[in-house]
Write a protein that holds these residues in place. Sequence first.
Motif, PDB file in Angstrom:
ATOM      1  N   LYS A  29       6.897  86.819  68.794  1.00 29.98           N
ATOM      2  CA  LYS A  29       5.410  86.195  68.612  1.00 29.98           C
ATOM      3  C   LYS A  29       4.472  87.162  69.165  1.00 29.98           C
ATOM      4  CE  LYS A  29       6.689  81.345  67.875  1.00 29.98           C
ATOM      5  NZ  LYS A  29       6.460  79.860  68.432  1.00 29.98           N
ATOM      6  N   ARG A  81      -3.722  83.218  58.971  1.00 25.66           N
ATOM      7  CA  ARG A  81      -2.829  82.571  59.577  1.00 25.66           C
ATOM      8  C   ARG A  81      -3.569  81.896  60.773  1.00 25.66           C
ATOM      9  NH1 ARG A  81       3.122  84.798  60.614  1.00 25.66           N
ATOM     10  NH2 ARG A  81       1.812  86.463  61.542  1.00 25.66           N
ATOM     11  N   ASN A 122      -4.065  77.948  61.871  1.00 28.09           N
ATOM     12  CA  ASN A 122      -3.449  77.256  63.080  1.00 28.09           C
ATOM     13  C   ASN A 122      -4.914  76.812  63.899  1.00 28.09           C
ATOM     14  OD1 ASN A 122      -0.813  78.037  62.338  1.00 28.09           O
ATOM     15  ND2 ASN A 122      -0.811  80.074  63.322  1.00 28.09           N
ATOM     16  N   SER A 135      -2.222  70.152  60.493  1.00 24.66           N
ATOM     17  CA  SER A 135      -0.904  69.868  60.803  1.00 24.66           C
ATOM     18  C   SER A 135      -0.236  69.017  60.092  1.00 24.66           C
ATOM     19  CB  SER A 135      -0.791  69.440  62.294  1.00 24.66           C
ATOM     20  OG  SER A 135      -1.722  68.448  62.612  1.00 24.66           O
ATOM     21  N   ARG A 175       0.695  70.350  56.167  1.00 22.19           N
ATOM     22  CA  ARG A 175       1.645  71.554  56.070  1.00 22.19           C
ATOM     23  C   ARG A 175       2.827  71.141  55.348  1.00 22.19           C
ATOM     24  NH1 ARG A 175       1.054  75.333  61.293  1.00 22.19           N
ATOM     25  NH2 ARG A 175      -0.913  75.009  61.467  1.00 22.19           N
ATOM     26  N   LYS A 198       4.666  77.781  54.579  1.00 22.33           N
ATOM     27  CA  LYS A 198       5.207  77.069  55.911  1.00 22.33           C
ATOM     28  C   LYS A 198       5.856  78.000  56.878  1.00 22.33           C
ATOM     29  CE  LYS A 198       7.031  73.063  55.526  1.00 22.33           C
ATOM     30  NZ  LYS A 198       8.009  72.019  55.050  1.00 22.33           N
ATOM     31  N   LEU A 249       3.618  80.299  58.563  1.00 21.13           N
ATOM     32  CA  LEU A 249       2.849  79.770  59.634  1.00 21.13           C
ATOM     33  C   LEU A 249       3.746  79.568  60.648  1.00 21.13           C
ATOM     34  CD1 LEU A 249       0.772  77.147  57.505  1.00 21.13           C
ATOM     35  CD2 LEU A 249      -0.128  79.327  58.536  1.00 21.13           C
ATOM     36  N   GLU A 250       5.004  79.073  60.675  1.00 18.78           N
ATOM     37  CA  GLU A 250       5.638  78.763  61.710  1.00 18.78           C
ATOM     38  C   GLU A 250       6.105  79.862  62.660  1.00 18.78           C
ATOM     39  OE1 GLU A 250       8.855  76.609  59.896  1.00 18.78           O
ATOM     40  OE2 GLU A 250       7.650  74.889  59.568  1.00 18.78           O
ATOM     41  N   ASP A 297       2.651  80.290  65.505  1.00 16.44           N
ATOM     42  CA  ASP A 297       2.167  79.333  65.410  1.00 16.44           C
ATOM     43  C   ASP A 297       0.714  78.999  66.519  1.00 16.44           C
ATOM     44  OD1 ASP A 297       3.527  79.223  67.685  1.00 16.44           O
ATOM     45  OD2 ASP A 297       4.714  77.308  67.296  1.00 16.44           O
ATOM     46  N   SER A 298       0.027  80.108  66.695  1.00 14.75           N
ATOM     47  CA  SER A 298      -0.908  80.060  67.509  1.00 14.75           C
ATOM     48  C   SER A 298      -2.234  80.631  66.949  1.00 14.75           C
ATOM     49  CB  SER A 298      -0.577  81.003  68.817  1.00 14.75           C
ATOM     50  OG  SER A 298      -1.945  81.049  69.627  1.00 14.75           O
TER      51      SER A 298
END
Length: 208
Positions: free
Chosen positions: A45, A177, A181, A187, A190, A198, A201-202, A205-206
């Motif tokens: 990340k 993205r 977020n 949320s 989604r 999805k 985005l995952e 996730d910030s």
Amino acid sequence: MVTQSKFEPMMSSTLLDAGARLTPHHYKIFSSQLQYQLVIGTVCKLQESGFYWGAISGKEANSLLSEEPVGTFLVRDSSDRRHFFALSIKTAFGPKNLRIQCDGNSFFLQADPRGSSTAPHFNCVLKLVHHYMPAKVADGKGGMCGVYFIHTGGEKIPLELLRPLSSSMSTLQHLCRKAVNGHLDMSDKRDLLPRPVKEFLEKYDSSI
């Protein structure tokens, strides 16, 4: 001043796979498989974040931040082999460096040595950074988290994380993205999105 954590050597960080490798100078030993997975996920990340500077030293970080506005920050690999990551910040008293503590399953900053409360723990460095940013900066919704103070050289300096210092140019996809977020009301919607969206985005996730 940061309290040093102690751990039993079980797994070297040199075992990281090629997709999420810590830099060659990094010699910290993992204390468990859980910590290994925690750091792997965080590195992935951070590499997406655009403000992870990798193996630069504290001196190099200070030089990068010296001409930046107060509140500018970056995340880098810790030069101290007992830690994985460090947070470098431009304060009103100049650049400062904080070691990010890591136990078996979380990241945290050292608790105030003169206070009774414990520092909050997070399963990702990005969540730690987000926590110490004013809410109006992190999410665009106003509000402010509790103030964290850096104790160094007899000084008590408030930690202000206002603006990440970019290490690379973000793609338009990544900027979109982050914007998605930042809207918590998305949320519950989604599940209606196509699976590739999805998963994208995952992966990050910030909102920062």
